[in-house]
Design an enzyme around this catalytic site. Sequence first.
Site, PDB file in Angstrom:
ATOM      1  N   LYS A  80       0.838  -1.200   0.000  1.00 30.64           N
ATOM      2  CA  LYS A  80       0.000   0.000   0.000  1.00 30.64           C
ATOM      3  C   LYS A  80       0.877   1.255   0.000  1.00 30.64           C
ATOM      4  O   LYS A  80       0.694   2.154  -0.800  1.00 30.64           O
ATOM      5  CB  LYS A  80      -0.922  -0.039   1.227  1.00 30.64           C
ATOM      6  N   GLU A  83      10.528  -4.807   4.422  1.00 33.47           N
ATOM      7  CA  GLU A  83      10.542  -6.234   4.062  1.00 33.47           C
ATOM      8  C   GLU A  83      10.198  -6.402   2.574  1.00 33.47           C
ATOM      9  O   GLU A  83      10.888  -7.077   1.825  1.00 33.47           O
ATOM     10  CB  GLU A  83       9.509  -7.028   4.889  1.00 33.47           C
ATOM     11  N   GLY A 123      -4.975  -1.866   5.065  1.00 30.78           N
ATOM     12  CA  GLY A 123      -4.159  -3.001   4.627  1.00 30.78           C
ATOM     13  C   GLY A 123      -4.853  -4.343   4.842  1.00 30.78           C
ATOM     14  O   GLY A 123      -4.973  -5.162   3.934  1.00 30.78           O
ATOM     15  N   ARG A 124      -5.355  -4.566   6.050  1.00 30.52           N
ATOM     16  CA  ARG A 124      -5.945  -5.877   6.361  1.00 30.52           C
ATOM     17  C   ARG A 124      -7.352  -6.030   5.781  1.00 30.52           C
ATOM     18  O   ARG A 124      -7.990  -7.063   5.986  1.00 30.52           O
ATOM     19  CB  ARG A 124      -5.924  -6.121   7.876  1.00 30.52           C
ATOM     20  N   GLU A 172      -5.241  -6.959  15.042  1.00 36.66           N
ATOM     21  CA  GLU A 172      -4.690  -5.663  14.642  1.00 36.66           C
ATOM     22  C   GLU A 172      -5.778  -4.590  14.679  1.00 36.66           C
ATOM     23  O   GLU A 172      -5.504  -3.415  14.885  1.00 36.66           O
ATOM     24  CB  GLU A 172      -4.080  -5.769  13.241  1.00 36.66           C
ATOM     25  N   HIS A 207      -6.105 -33.158  17.756  1.00 35.66           N
ATOM     26  CA  HIS A 207      -5.031 -33.990  18.303  1.00 35.66           C
ATOM     27  C   HIS A 207      -3.920 -33.134  18.884  1.00 35.66           C
ATOM     28  O   HIS A 207      -2.832 -33.632  19.144  1.00 35.66           O
ATOM     29  CB  HIS A 207      -4.492 -34.914  17.209  1.00 35.66           C
ATOM     30  N   LYS A 243       8.098  -0.891  12.407  1.00 36.22           N
ATOM     31  CA  LYS A 243       8.682  -0.377  11.168  1.00 36.22           C
ATOM     32  C   LYS A 243       9.785   0.634  11.483  1.00 36.22           C
ATOM     33  O   LYS A 243      10.817   0.679  10.839  1.00 36.22           O
ATOM     34  CB  LYS A 243       7.599   0.258  10.280  1.00 36.22           C
TER      35      LYS A 243
END
Length: 533
Positions: free
Chosen positions: A203, A209, A263-264, A349, A381, A509
Amino acid sequence: MAVSNAVAALLNEYQRFAETEMKNLFAQDPARAEKYTLSLEGLTFDYSKNRFDEGVLQALFNLAREHHLAERIEDMFSGKKINVTENRAVLHTALRNFSGQPVLVDGEDVMPEIIRVRNKMKEFSAAVRNGLFRGATGKKLTQIVNIGIGGSDLGPYMVTAALKKYWAEDISCHFISNIDGTACAEVLSRINPEETLFIVASKTFTTIETLTNARTCREWLINALGEKAVANHFVALSTNAKAVVEFGIDANNMFEFWDFVGGRYSLWSAIGLSIAIAVGYDNFEALLKGAEAADRHFRTAPLEKNIPVLMALLGIWYNDFYNIHRYAVIPYDQYLKFLPSYLQQLDMESNGKSVRLDNRKITDYATGPALFGGAGTDVQHSFFQLLHQGTEPVPVDFIIPAVSHNECGKHHQILLANVLAQAEALMKGKTPDEAAAELRAAGKDEATVEKLKLNKSFDGNRPSNMFLFDKMTPFALGMLIALYEHKVFTQGVIWEIDSFDQWGVELGKQLALKILPELEGQANGEHDGSTGA
Ligand code: G6Q
């Protein structure tokens, strides 16, 4: 929450209801399951296995009314700047608006731009799939690599995995998110540069990264095919055209979105390009239309019949009155195995906040719970032990399609039997007397019965929701994700927080950028003893 009328009423309800067992409510009211089950376009949502009766439910609806939920919903859909700390509208719903109605931000209709980018995605995804848009050496682009992180990764990553059955046969998708060089190296070792399309999804186009991974991939491509090949092998998804061009990606190869898309909440935007290429634009549009169906429902259904509102209010009931600050999401669908980590970002978030909209620090109530999960039956399990016999209950969302994409002997019957058995067992439990009777029936002596009966008993009264889909189609998946988005929004309204900022993420960041030059010996920093060492 400040002790308002609705909260005081709920505290009373909690006292009145605390000792009530769900299994007795079912025994008393044979119509309970039917009464507390809703249907929506191929989804059956059964919330009857929760700790409530009509009194509790009405008090929860009053809490929603006290927070003017209906008006807040309209504020979001109509483009008000409800992300107050960033002064932004929140309009992921406009991305899946096919109603033909305008959506205004600052008096301007955002729909023409949204439709333009949708069309550009449609054209481009078709051109990649049918080989009209090819690599620099003329080969078809069949290996799609999305480079992004957080909101620019988790949505496409989860959705492409969930819709694997819909992928074009010759296309494969890969995702590079982590700055750990292993993430890049592992993908690059599996792909052929001539057939690879890199999608740089960011964005802001400033995330270290993503930019570092993108530079490494660009170098790898240039080493193999030369600088000119970049135009055929790199596209960008971003709001920041200037940074995209500076990076060396042609403006024509950029798919825009806008700052009213968080973003999310961005998989519905250009960030969904890898999805559209993998499953075809029509399936991508079906995903959007499923979300639109959830939007319509959320916007128009009365509180009592509103699935995200019920999900949210029951969550608040446990979080703020029972003090249970966690919940689990368990899809019984192998294709949905990444859904819990996707929802972790969406929920934690958005609502992992401790400052109110009125700028007051929250000290007297709990906001967002921790979410965890995994695919059933695998997790039965592993951590289900804690769900059944841990000291605190964990509310669970079970998700299952009625019909599998891969009919295979009795597999799906066994899967269905398991999800139903788990939900029932959590609710009913097993008393020590029942456990003792079973042990005696199995021929155990009294000493063994005494030794084991508590270990073999289950408290029960542990809540769960059941989401039963006819089939996990793109439409159904879109609807499911949007229902969770609206649940998270509703809880944020009641907790009076901004669910759409993420200052906690911004800190990470900044900090790494400060230490990096120190590690490289180019700067000295002031740190605590541990960090300095
Ligand atoms: C999501 C967050 C965060 C963001 C990533 C990537 O809501 O803001 O997860 O998506 O930090 O950011 P960019 O897309 O700007 O690279």
